[in-house]
Design a protein around this motif. Structure first.
Motif, mmCIF file in Angstrom:
data_model
loop_
_atom_site.group_PDB
_atom_site.id
_atom_site.type_symbol
_atom_site.label_atom_id
_atom_site.label_comp_id
_atom_site.label_asym_id
_atom_site.label_seq_id
_atom_site.Cartn_x
_atom_site.Cartn_y
_atom_site.Cartn_z
ATOM 1 N N ALA A 91 22.178 17.206 -7.795
ATOM 2 C CA ALA A 91 22.795 15.885 -7.663
ATOM 3 C C ALA A 91 23.075 15.270 -9.033
ATOM 4 O O ALA A 91 24.126 14.651 -9.248
ATOM 5 C CB ALA A 91 21.892 14.963 -6.840
ATOM 6 N N ARG B 216 26.084 17.027 -10.412
ATOM 7 C CA ARG B 216 27.308 16.573 -9.751
ATOM 8 C C ARG B 216 27.727 15.209 -10.266
ATOM 9 O O ARG B 216 28.915 14.923 -10.417
ATOM 10 C CB ARG B 216 27.092 16.512 -8.229
ATOM 11 C CG ARG B 216 27.188 17.851 -7.533
ATOM 12 C CD ARG B 216 27.198 17.702 -6.026
ATOM 13 N NE ARG B 216 27.345 18.987 -5.365
ATOM 14 C CZ ARG B 216 27.336 19.151 -4.046
ATOM 15 N NH1 ARG B 216 27.185 18.096 -3.258
ATOM 16 N NH2 ARG B 216 27.490 20.352 -3.517
ATOM 17 N N ASN C 140 25.171 11.793 -3.957
ATOM 18 C CA ASN C 140 25.206 13.229 -4.206
ATOM 19 C C ASN C 140 23.938 13.916 -3.713
ATOM 20 O O ASN C 140 23.988 15.023 -3.178
ATOM 21 C CB ASN C 140 25.408 13.507 -5.697
ATOM 22 C CG ASN C 140 26.842 13.312 -6.137
ATOM 23 O OD1 ASN C 140 27.772 13.750 -5.470
ATOM 24 N ND2 ASN C 140 27.046 12.639 -7.257
#
Length: 211
Positions: free
Chosen positions: A74, A77, A99
């Motif tokens: 996450a 991302r 995310n």
């Protein structure tokens, strides 16, 4: 942890989805702008999440180790989506939280269907997240306060998956596998300004197929 029965039932439902006859659905709200006015749901052969108690829906819990891995993905991302403000975010949650929910959803579905060791992309994907017995599945995860959320697909997303699966993250490591819709159900409607001003294909819980 999820009982084996829940895992197998979720996997079986997704495996048989592409071979089933095209399911029908019911038009229950004027806001659902189906392009096919005769489109209705066959309640006898396709039950919806709204037809059962909430605790009957399959739940998948990921391990602490997988949760820590999801946090790292996450974070990555968030960085790769920086030019577009951390990706697509609804409500008041931050992009890292959004995310994280998405990654946890993907991991949970992989584990629930037994489709493990598949890539989780840091930026973008192939239009789907999981392949299970030849069926491509796009996982749509949310952490909304709603018990039975809507399935939301951005209007500008290319509809390339066979199945769109809604999962609801209701605890840090737990998600509920709410239901799924085949691609034609998403395609046969007009996008709505929901939630807020966001333009999405919206599939309500009573239109989804029960796992």
């Amino acid at each position: 942890m999820l009982h084996e029965q829940c895992i197998s039932s979720a996997g079986a439902a997704l495996r048989k989805a592409p071979g089933d006859a095209t399911p029908e659905t019911v038009l229950v709200e004027p806001a659902m702008q189906h392009r096919n006015p005769t489109y209705k749901k066959d309640r006898d052969s396709h039950r919806a999440p709204t037809d059962v108690d909430l605790d009957e829906l399959p739940v998948q819990e990921i391990s602490d180790r997988m949760y820590r891995l999801a946090e790292l993905i996450a974070q990555a991302r968030k960085l790769t989506y920086e030019p577009i403000e951390g990706g697509r975010v609804y409500g008041n949650q931050g992009s890292i939280d959004a995310n994280l929910t998405g990654v946890i959803g993907e991991i949970a579905v992989q584990e629930a269907t037994g489709s493990i060791e598949q890539p989780i992309f840091l930026r973008g994907d192939r239009g789907y997240d999981v392949v299970n017995n030849g069926t491509t599945i796009d996982v749509k995860a949310t952490s909304t306060h709603m018990e039975l959320p809507d399935l939301l697909i951005p209007h500008d997303q290319e509809l390339g998956a066979d199945v769109y699966l809604l999962v609801h993250r209701f605890e840090p490591r737990k998600v509920r596998l709410v239901g799924w819709a085949p691609r034609h159900v998403v395609e046969n409607r007009d996008p709505e300004r929901y939630p807020g001003k966001s333009l999405n294909y919206v599939v309500r819980p009573d239109e989804l197929n029960l796992l």
